[in-house]
Enzyme design. Structure first.
Site, PDB file in Angstrom:
ATOM      1  N   HIS A  78     -12.380  -8.708   9.408  1.00  0.00           N
ATOM      2  CA  HIS A  78     -12.144  -8.682  10.834  1.00  0.00           C
ATOM      3  C   HIS A  78     -12.656 -10.208  11.255  1.00  0.00           C
ATOM      4  CE1 HIS A  78     -10.989  -4.682  11.604  1.00  0.00           C
ATOM      5  NE2 HIS A  78     -11.663  -4.268  10.800  1.00  0.00           N
TER       6      HIS A  78
ATOM      7  N   CYS B  95       2.172   0.096 -17.037  1.00  0.00           N
ATOM      8  CA  CYS B  95       2.628   0.387 -15.596  1.00  0.00           C
ATOM      9  C   CYS B  95       3.724  -0.371 -15.210  1.00  0.00           C
ATOM     10  CB  CYS B  95       1.669   0.401 -14.629  1.00  0.00           C
ATOM     11  SG  CYS B  95       1.969   0.440 -13.064  1.00  0.00           S
TER      12      CYS B  95
END
Lengths: 499, 437
Positions: A53, A403
């Site tokens: 943030h 993957c």
């Protein structure tokens, strides 16, 4: 081992415990971190939204308001040292209603006063130009360029790896059952026997109140506040380029559109207080709430784009602020109530706790041999063709795709294990294998096999995330006895070797 | 030759499952010179290798084979046809040069990132299973929720069980096959739960895999929640209400340690999308012409990457044709362009191919939206074909002869499935013939 007296025992291996462990590893101290799960970062950290943030929305009158801006500024150096996924993509706080413009202007002023860099107001034309897929009725937004996205679990893994490299001891599958005093020091009860320490830091997240109570401190109240999030198909990559926030309310920073570090879009979280500290179930109501809201903000996002959902629990204190400091029990310090912006503040919280420990009498002698660097995990998918070719030439395991959805190679699975992964989730959160659109349908069997070989355990002892999260059973075990399928060794405490 | 990877080919096939192997054979039969099949697994054969049950080949070979046996026949044929089959290799991208040469990037451990030039490409990447996330089942995220295909791999290839007490959501063929397989291995299958009022698997699989083993099939029922912290401890199921949502008043809890998902298959077209190939939103596969050529000239598609099939025999037939056309294209043979676009009309979910050409015979694959019996396929004003029944789970295949389209001058041709009043005659063999998953 019982005779050993640690300087500091950290209870809880979330991102806060890991950040403190790493900060303390700069000094000549004996530090141990006790984690109840199979790996660090497997609680709230793993389900964090992954936002660094800017900090303009938290008032400076609060502790978190003071720690957040400093924390944000520390991430560039941390990333250089620790090589986790982090990028300052900027954050937008949008306004739809003319009446809210003054509120936004106040936030800009508050942020500038706090030293938040680069804050500015974007009018509708600018907003539409920069983010053309957001709803046409937004009238403007605050742009905060220092806002960023991070893979929170990678951050935690890198922090603990760095801490261990510099001497911190990690014990996993090690839930704390008691905290008492003995011979002038504190003693922490664990399944592996008591751990003696001069200082104990309570970094147990939603369980901070339970841990404090064990130490005889009944002054911390934690309410778990559930947040549900939805990960969307990569098809939506680039639909927004920055974090998209509403104006904050008292309870939460609101529901966001998050372009994650890895290029997927995530939407959420909800914010609902729940009574159960283990309640990480997703709900139909949560999905409806998120997608109704997001649909109005970014009409191209559709519920059918969801590839997975998850929920996490924020540790919300009754003061609404971080609770960091000494307690009535000498040597026992709380690091509690670390909710948003807790991840952003993690490095500054670690410094703050270090200084508190110093005030409480812990001598801090810097280690001459402190090595701040850890190698990041290798990433095949994002490299250039020339680099990819070179990687395979150097290590043929880069030539084997495990993957296919996220293009993760066998070399990366092994690297994840080298860097501490012990479970399917540990591998997944270190190298993304199983995180894509097939959600592990094709690669799980191969990863179970690799983990089994590398850890020297039979496949039936490989777990999703430790404890009783077994994945498969031997053929003769189908109708067998009723013993619950915990890990055969009982999952009661294991020391992790430094890697 | 197994494992040989040269620099230049006439035809490169992406994927070495039944579609890819047959396509390469079709290309060689059409006279193409060098053909390459790239497969990502250690052995070619695709998903057939884990389908150890029998029921394959009834149409193509007129005999009943297991999946691995069926794959083996095509693998051997491919080698006899002097086709290069390269396993454990991954196509990471395809580029197109200005002179029309296709450059296929192949990644493997011996050659690194190797570029192969070719004239035609056949896409045969197959499909993947839909996951929990796609249907957003609420609840916790314990171990023990997995697709039926992954469970099949655990049991048939690794020799392990996915759990002891198993519930299955969705009545796709793999789920039905796995229900039987797990019972045979000593597991308890507590039930198959299907959202729709009819099964999504072949009738013969419902009979042979569920009925024969006393496994209950709960139609119009779905899973509403998953319970369990580390491992699944129970699921909640509820019947569908009249509003199309689960009736939570009638929700009940079913104890189990495993939930298998058999909720549909999705063609794996990420590579196709990266090439900018036009995709059909219904099939989620490429739009193809009557020669099974995609919107990108010289790039063909077949098998489950084009549209999800129920029978491997039909995949083989389609792939032999795609391969033949790819082989012809590689030799510079060009067919007349298609002049008719097919339109999916009443009760037709999709039809493949998407366009036709007058003057040739065409094989049409299609699926209905809803069950109907008896009924007829109505092909514009050109052709009618009676069927005893149609169901969404069973693909319909029929042929349009050249004379049917003689003198047809419209741009589009609409296909409908319409109910027939009264008892229908015995159906032609276009549907309802059963088969294996």
């Amino acid at each position: 081992m019982q005779d050993r007296l640690y300087d500091v025992a950290i209870v809880g291996g979330g991102v806060i415990g890991c950040a403190i462990a790493r900060e303390l590893s700069r000094y000549r101290l004996d530090v141990v971190l006790l984690e109840r799960n199979a790996e660090v970062g497997f609680g709230t950290t793993k389900t964090n939204s992954g936002i660094i943030h800017p900090g303009h929305d938290t008032p400076v009158t609060t502790l978190k308001g003071r720690l957040v801006v400093r924390g944000n500024a520390m991430f560039d150096q941390l990333q250089r040292e620790l090589n986790f996924g982090f990028q300052r993509i900027g954050a937008l706080t949008w306004v739809r209603d003319e009446a809210d413009v003054p509120v936004a202007m106040d936030l800009i002023r508050q942020g500038l006063d706090k030293g938040v860099p680069g804050l500015e107001w974007w009018d509708q034309a600018r907003l539409r130009r920069e983010e053309p897929n957001l709803a046409r009725d937004l009238i403007g937004a605050i742009h905060a360029p220092s806002g960023g996205v991070i893979n929170p679990y990678e951050f935690a893994f890198a922090l603990i790896e760095s801490a261990m490299k510099n001497g911190v001891e990690l014990r996993v599958d090690c839930p704390v059952s008691s905290i008492g005093t003995r011979d002038g020091h504190l003693e922490v009860g664990t399944p592996m026997g008591p751990v003696a320490a001069r200082f104990v830091l309570n970094c147990a997240g939603v369980h901070c109140d339970d841990i404090a109570r064990m130490a005889g401190c009944d002054d911390v109240r934690i309410v778990p506040r559930k947040g549900e999030e939805f990960m969307l198909d990569k098809r939506l990559h680039g639909i927004v380029r920055r974090l998209v926030f509403p104006l904050p309310n008292r309870k939460t920073k609101g529901t966001l559109i998050i372009p994650t570090y890895d290029g997927t879009i995530m939407v959420g979280p909800t914010a609902h207080d729940v009574p159960d500290k283990e309640d990480v179930a997703t709900t139909n109501a949560g999905a409806a709430e998120i997608f109704d809201y997001v649909g109005r903000l970014c009409p191209s996002i559709h519920p059918s784009d969801a590839i997975t959902a998850f929920a996490g629990l924020r540790a919300v204190s009754d003061t609404g602020d971080f609770i960091i400091g000494p307690t009535s029990q000498k040597g026992f310090l709380n690091v509690a109530g670390i909710q948003s912006p807790g991840l952003t503040s993690a490095p500054s919280i670690a410094e703050f706790v270090r200084d508190l420990l110093c005030d409480e009498g812990l001598e801090l002698q810097p280690r001459a041999d402190f090595d701040p660097h850890v190698e990041g995990p290798p990433r095949f998918a994002t490299r250039s063709h020339e680099d990819q070719d070179a990687l395979v030439a150097a290590d043929p395991r880069f030539g084997r795709i495990v993957c296919r959805c996220e293009l993760v190679t066998e070399a990366e699975i092994h690297a994840a294990i080298d860097h501490g992964a012990r479970t399917i989730d540990g591998v997944k959160f270190r190298c993304r294998a199983g995180m894509g659109r097939c959600q592990g349908g094709f690669c799980t069997s191969r990863i179970v096999t690799i983990l089994s070989e590398r850890l020297g355990i039979p496949p039936e002892q490989v777990t999703k995330r430790g404890g009783g999260s077994w994945i498969l059973l031997p053929m003769d075990d189908a109708g067998g006895g009723d013993e619950a399928g915990g890990t055969p060794d009982g999952a009661t405490g294991a020391e992790v070797e430094a890697c | 030759m197994l494992g040989r990877l040269q620099n230049r080919y006439d035809v490169v096939v992406v994927g070495g499952g039944p579609a890819g192997l047959a396509a390469a054979i079709g290309a060689r039969d059409a006279g193409a010179g060098r053909c390459l099949v790239v497969d990502r697994e250690p052995e070619a054969g695709g998903i057939l290798l884990q389908c150890i049950h029998s029921g394959f080949g009834l149409h193509h070979f007129k005999e009943e084979l297991t999946g691995p046996e069926y794959a083996q026949r095509f693998f051997e044929q491919a080698l006899e046809h002097d086709i290069d089959v390269v396993p454990e290799s991954y196509v990471s991208g395809i580029g197109i040069d200005s002179d029309g040469t296709r450059r296929v990037r192949v990644l493997n451990e011996t050659r690194g990132l190797h570029t192969v030039d070719c004239r035609s490409v056949v896409l045969a990447m197959g499909c993947r299973e839909r996951t929990r996330g796609a249907i957003r089942i609420p609840g916790t995220r314990p171990a023990g929720v997995l697709t039926a295909g992954l469970a099949q791999k655990f049991v048939n290839l690794m020799g392990y069980l996915p759990g002891r007490r198993v519930a299955i959501l969705g009545s796709g063929d793999i789920g039905l096959i796995m229900a039987r397989r797990l019972v045979l291995e000593g597991c308890e299958v507590v039930g198959v739960f299907e959202l729709m009022p009819y099964s999504n698997g072949l009738t013969r699989n419902v009979v042979q895999c569920l009925d024969d083993f006393g496994i209950p099939l709960h139609l119009s029922t779905t899973v509403t929640a998953i319970e369990g912290r580390d491992r699944v401890s129970a699921i909640h199921v509820a019947p569908m209400g009249p509003d199309g949502r689960p009736d939570l008043q009638r929700q009940r809890r079913v104890e189990c340690d495993t939930l298998l998902l058999s909720i549909g298959l999705i063609p794996e077209n990420e590579l196709s999308a990266s090439l900018g190939i036009d995709l059909d939103l219904v099939t989620r596969g490429p739009r193809v012409s009557s020669t099974l050529e995609t919107s990108l000239p010289g790039v063909f598609a077949c098998g489950n990457v084009l549209h999800v099939h129920d029978l491997v025999d039909f995949v083989t037939g389609e792939a032999l044709r795609a391969g033949r056309h790819a082989g012809e294209h590689a030799q510079g043979i060009r067919m007349a362009r298609d002049n008719i676009t097919l339109v999916a009309g009443d009760n037709v979910r999709y039809c493949v191919p998407h366009t036709l050409s007058t003057g040739r015979e065409h094989t049409i694959f299609m699926r209905c939206k809803e069950p109907m019996k008896p009924c007829e396929i109505v092909v514009g004003d050109r052709m009618r074909k009676r069927l005893s029944f149609v169901v969404p789970a069973e693909m319909i295949m029929f042929t349009i002869k050249p004379d049917a389209l003689e003198g047809y001058h419209e741009d589009t041709l609409r296909i409908d499935i319409r109910p027939l009043e009264g008892a229908g005659r015995r159906a032609t063999d276009a549907a309802g013939q059963g088969g294996a998953a």
